[in-house]
Design an enzyme around this catalytic site. Structure first.
Site, short mmCIF file in Angstrom:
data_model
loop_
_atom_site.label_atom_id
_atom_site.label_comp_id
_atom_site.label_asym_id
_atom_site.label_seq_id
_atom_site.Cartn_x
_atom_site.Cartn_y
_atom_site.Cartn_z
CB VAL A 58 -0.99 0.02 1.30
CG1 VAL A 58 -1.83 1.28 1.09
CG2 VAL A 58 -1.84 -1.26 1.22
N GLY A 61 2.22 1.60 -3.35
CA GLY A 61 1.18 2.19 -4.36
C GLY A 61 0.77 3.61 -4.21
CD GLU A 62 -1.25 7.20 0.49
OE1 GLU A 62 -1.78 8.31 0.79
OE2 GLU A 62 -1.57 6.13 1.08
CB SER A 63 5.26 6.03 -3.03
OG SER A 63 5.20 6.08 -1.35
CB SER A 66 0.39 10.43 -3.68
OG SER A 66 -0.56 9.94 -2.66
#
Length: 138
Positions: A58, A61-63, A66
């Site tokens: 996660v 993925g968020e890195s 975003s």
């Protein structure tokens, strides 16, 4: 809003990827509005069973999602995550995982990105989807 002339790697150098991404060993290989690719080591990011931690997928993925949303948003804007989900379908136990982030929706106020994370054998281990809100930077 889209500014294809922005050099994504220069954007990363200027803005940085954040302390957490640095600690987890995330390294960007490719960074454009249309496609972002990064790798992350399994070692140091495992759960007690020595599998890559679900939260590490996660974070990866968020890195990517975003940062891609912020590149798309352009100057004087800030993209912030408002929803994220992940489906883990396999495990990585060694080496590196590779994440490929592509946009699903690039709008004036919202972006949605899908991040597919695979192990070194090319097997999909996790699929992450993130929605970011684009707002004025303060």
């Amino acid at each position: 809003m889209t500014n294809e002339a922005i050099d994504g790697m220069k954007f990363l150098e200027t803005r940085g990827v954040g302390a957490l991404a640095d600690k987890m060993g995330i390294e960007f290989q490719e960074f454009t509005i249309d496609r972002t690719v990064a790798t992350m080591p399994v070692a140091g990011n495992t759960q007690p069973a020595m599998l890559l931690h679900g939260g590490a997928y996660v974070v990866l993925g968020e890195s990517l999602g975003s940062m891609a949303a912020n590149l798309f948003a352009g100057p004087n804007k800030l993209a912030v995550g408002i929803d994220i989900n992940a489906t883990h379908t396999a495990s990585a136990t060694e080496g590196y995982v590779t994440a490929v982030c592509t946009p699903i929706h690039l709008g004036r106020s919202l972006t949605v990105h899908e991040i597919v994370i695979t192990n070194e054998a090319g097997k999909r281990c996790s699929t992450v989807r993130i929605t970011n809100l684009i707002k004025d930077a303060k």
